[in-house]
Design a protein around this motif. Structure first.
Motif, PDB file in Angstrom:
ATOM      1  N   GLY A 132       0.821  -1.213   0.000  1.00 29.97           N
ATOM      2  CA  GLY A 132       0.000   0.000   0.000  1.00 29.97           C
ATOM      3  C   GLY A 132       0.853   1.260   0.000  1.00 29.97           C
ATOM      4  O   GLY A 132       0.557   2.230  -0.715  1.00 29.97           O
ATOM      5  N   GLU A 133       1.903   1.268   0.792  1.00 33.08           N
ATOM      6  CA  GLU A 133       2.793   2.431   0.838  1.00 33.08           C
ATOM      7  C   GLU A 133       3.567   2.582  -0.469  1.00 33.08           C
ATOM      8  O   GLU A 133       3.795   3.691  -0.934  1.00 33.08           O
ATOM      9  N   LEU A 134       3.945   1.466  -1.069  1.00 38.02           N
ATOM     10  CA  LEU A 134       4.642   1.498  -2.350  1.00 38.02           C
ATOM     11  C   LEU A 134       3.727   2.048  -3.442  1.00 38.02           C
ATOM     12  O   LEU A 134       4.149   2.840  -4.286  1.00 38.02           O
ATOM     13  N   LEU A 135       2.471   1.675  -3.393  1.00 32.84           N
ATOM     14  CA  LEU A 135       1.480   2.159  -4.358  1.00 32.84           C
ATOM     15  C   LEU A 135       1.326   3.676  -4.266  1.00 32.84           C
ATOM     16  O   LEU A 135       1.275   4.370  -5.277  1.00 32.84           O
ATOM     17  N   VAL A 136       1.300   4.201  -3.051  1.00 33.18           N
ATOM     18  CA  VAL A 136       1.141   5.636  -2.838  1.00 33.18           C
ATOM     19  C   VAL A 136       2.427   6.398  -3.190  1.00 33.18           C
ATOM     20  O   VAL A 136       2.368   7.520  -3.702  1.00 33.18           O
ATOM     21  N   ASN A 137       3.589   5.798  -2.959  1.00 45.69           N
ATOM     22  CA  ASN A 137       4.865   6.475  -3.153  1.00 45.69           C
ATOM     23  C   ASN A 137       5.537   6.159  -4.490  1.00 45.69           C
ATOM     24  O   ASN A 137       6.702   6.522  -4.690  1.00 45.69           O
ATOM     25  N   TRP A 138       4.829   5.477  -5.394  1.00 50.46           N
ATOM     26  CA  TRP A 138       5.407   5.123  -6.688  1.00 50.46           C
ATOM     27  C   TRP A 138       5.729   6.410  -7.451  1.00 50.46           C
ATOM     28  O   TRP A 138       4.929   7.335  -7.484  1.00 50.46           O
ATOM     29  N   PRO A 139       6.903   6.501  -8.086  1.00 46.91           N
ATOM     30  CA  PRO A 139       7.267   7.733  -8.792  1.00 46.91           C
ATOM     31  C   PRO A 139       6.298   8.059  -9.925  1.00 46.91           C
ATOM     32  O   PRO A 139       5.893   7.171 -10.670  1.00 46.91           O
ATOM     33  N   MET A 140       5.925   9.345 -10.022  1.00 52.48           N
ATOM     34  CA  MET A 140       5.016   9.779 -11.080  1.00 52.48           C
ATOM     35  C   MET A 140       5.700   9.738 -12.444  1.00 52.48           C
ATOM     36  O   MET A 140       5.075   9.421 -13.446  1.00 52.48           O
ATOM     37  N   LYS A 141       6.975  10.079 -12.476  1.00 49.47           N
ATOM     38  CA  LYS A 141       7.717  10.099 -13.729  1.00 49.47           C
ATOM     39  C   LYS A 141       9.123   9.591 -13.454  1.00 49.47           C
ATOM     40  O   LYS A 141       9.774  10.034 -12.522  1.00 49.47           O
ATOM     41  N   THR A 142       9.573   8.678 -14.292  1.00 47.22           N
ATOM     42  CA  THR A 142      10.918   8.127 -14.163  1.00 47.22           C
ATOM     43  C   THR A 142      11.671   8.417 -15.449  1.00 47.22           C
ATOM     44  O   THR A 142      11.201   8.087 -16.536  1.00 47.22           O
ATOM     45  N   LEU A 143      12.826   9.056 -15.330  1.00 44.96           N
ATOM     46  CA  LEU A 143      13.651   9.372 -16.497  1.00 44.96           C
ATOM     47  C   LEU A 143      15.034   8.758 -16.330  1.00 44.96           C
ATOM     48  O   LEU A 143      15.577   8.724 -15.227  1.00 44.96           O
ATOM     49  N   CYS A 144      15.608   8.287 -17.437  1.00 39.65           N
ATOM     50  CA  CYS A 144      16.957   7.721 -17.394  1.00 39.65           C
ATOM     51  C   CYS A 144      17.984   8.821 -17.143  1.00 39.65           C
ATOM     52  O   CYS A 144      19.014   8.593 -16.529  1.00 39.65           O
ATOM     53  N   ARG A 145      17.687  10.024 -17.624  1.00 39.18           N
ATOM     54  CA  ARG A 145      18.489  11.205 -17.363  1.00 39.18           C
ATOM     55  C   ARG A 145      17.610  12.426 -17.647  1.00 39.18           C
ATOM     56  O   ARG A 145      16.616  12.331 -18.355  1.00 39.18           O
ATOM     57  N   GLU A 146      17.979  13.569 -17.095  1.00 39.50           N
ATOM     58  CA  GLU A 146      17.147  14.775 -17.210  1.00 39.50           C
ATOM     59  C   GLU A 146      16.960  15.228 -18.649  1.00 39.50           C
ATOM     60  O   GLU A 146      15.902  15.709 -19.019  1.00 39.50           O
ATOM     61  N   ASP A 147      17.983  15.063 -19.485  1.00 42.81           N
ATOM     62  CA  ASP A 147      17.883  15.528 -20.864  1.00 42.81           C
ATOM     63  C   ASP A 147      17.542  14.392 -21.837  1.00 42.81           C
ATOM     64  O   ASP A 147      17.928  14.423 -22.999  1.00 42.81           O
ATOM     65  N   CYS A 148      16.805  13.399 -21.374  1.00 40.75           N
ATOM     66  CA  CYS A 148      16.411  12.265 -22.223  1.00 40.75           C
ATOM     67  C   CYS A 148      15.622  12.783 -23.422  1.00 40.75           C
ATOM     68  O   CYS A 148      14.682  13.558 -23.278  1.00 40.75           O
ATOM     69  N   ARG A 149      16.002  12.349 -24.626  1.00 38.42           N
ATOM     70  CA  ARG A 149      15.365  12.816 -25.854  1.00 38.42           C
ATOM     71  C   ARG A 149      14.203  11.933 -26.276  1.00 38.42           C
ATOM     72  O   ARG A 149      13.483  12.266 -27.215  1.00 38.42           O
ATOM     73  N   GLY A 150      14.035  10.782 -25.650  1.00 41.24           N
ATOM     74  CA  GLY A 150      12.903   9.912 -25.972  1.00 41.24           C
ATOM     75  C   GLY A 150      13.140   9.066 -27.204  1.00 41.24           C
ATOM     76  O   GLY A 150      14.271   8.786 -27.578  1.00 41.24           O
ATOM     77  N   ILE A 151      12.033   8.651 -27.836  1.00 47.99           N
ATOM     78  CA  ILE A 151      12.118   7.826 -29.039  1.00 47.99           C
ATOM     79  C   ILE A 151      11.472   8.565 -30.210  1.00 47.99           C
ATOM     80  O   ILE A 151      10.614   9.425 -30.028  1.00 47.99           O
ATOM     81  N   CYS A 152      11.895   8.225 -31.419  1.00 48.86           N
ATOM     82  CA  CYS A 152      11.348   8.843 -32.627  1.00 48.86           C
ATOM     83  C   CYS A 152       9.899   8.387 -32.810  1.00 48.86           C
ATOM     84  O   CYS A 152       9.593   7.202 -32.675  1.00 48.86           O
ATOM     85  N   ARG A 153       9.033   9.326 -33.118  1.00 54.20           N
ATOM     86  CA  ARG A 153       7.612   9.005 -33.310  1.00 54.20           C
ATOM     87  C   ARG A 153       7.368   8.202 -34.582  1.00 54.20           C
ATOM     88  O   ARG A 153       6.350   7.536 -34.697  1.00 54.20           O
ATOM     89  N   LYS A 154       8.307   8.260 -35.514  1.00 58.03           N
ATOM     90  CA  LYS A 154       8.098   7.567 -36.795  1.00 58.03           C
ATOM     91  C   LYS A 154       8.724   6.176 -36.814  1.00 58.03           C
ATOM     92  O   LYS A 154       8.079   5.215 -37.189  1.00 58.03           O
ATOM     93  N   CYS A 155      10.000   6.078 -36.414  1.00 57.11           N
ATOM     94  CA  CYS A 155      10.683   4.780 -36.531  1.00 57.11           C
ATOM     95  C   CYS A 155      10.901   4.081 -35.197  1.00 57.11           C
ATOM     96  O   CYS A 155      11.218   2.895 -35.162  1.00 57.11           O
TER      97      CYS A 155
END
Length: 173
Positions: free
Chosen positions: A119-142
């Motif tokens: 229950g505590e883990l459910l409440v404290n689960w991170p809202m957003k997890t990033l590998c690094r602050e300037d993560c560029r993500g993935i290409c929307r096309k490929c």
């Protein structure tokens, strides 16, 4: 693990400290299955506040792997839990439901540590997890991970409200 609370509830003001190993090996929700790679023992302090009220305090740290919200790369995440719950032991299970009291970790006079930690883990689960602050993500096309380099796809996106006008210019050539 179930902890019997009758000893703590036997006299007002009694404090019992316990360190217990939880048997929670993974965190399973609608979000997915997250195995717990490391888990500190749960340090609990149970305090009888009088009038059948119990204060449950505890702390633990868990380590799991969560995918990055932008590029889906696995990120090892440490989650620290600090627990502080006051429970009225006189209240029935039906009364707790009516009061919207989330104490499913109390079963009769037993404390279920796995349900408490879950229950505590459910409440404290991170809202957003990033590998690094300037993560560029993935290409929307490929779908290529843009942190590893550009993919060469055309990333110009036109305003959808102007799509009709763009189509007119395309057809006029």
């Amino acid at each position: 693990m179930l902890i019997n609370l009758t000893d703590v509830l036997s006299c007002d003001g009694k404090v019992v400290k316990k360190t217990v190993e939880t048997e929670l090996k993974s965190f399973d929700t609608d979000l997915g299955h997250f195995p717990l790679s490391e888990e500190e023992p749960l340090a609990l302090t149970l305090t009888n506040l009088g009038k059948d009220k119990l204060l449950i305090e505890g702390s633990t740290k868990l380590k799991t792997v969560i995918p990055c919200d932008r590029c889906l790369t696995d990120v090892e995440t440490l989650i620290s839990l600090s627990i502080s719950r006051e429970v009225d032991m006189q209240q029935t299970a039906e009364g707790r439901i009516e009061d919207l009291d989330e104490t499913d970790f109390i079963i009769g006079y037993n404390l279920d540590t796995e349900k408490l930690v879950y229950g505590e883990l459910l409440v404290n689960w991170p809202m957003k997890t990033l590998c690094r602050e300037d993560c560029r993500g993935i290409c929307r096309k490929c779908g290529r991970n843009l942190n590893e380099g550009d993919c060469g796809c055309d990333t110009v996106e036109l305003d959808p409200r102007m799509a009709v006008i763009a189509e007119i210019f395309k057809n006029s050539n």
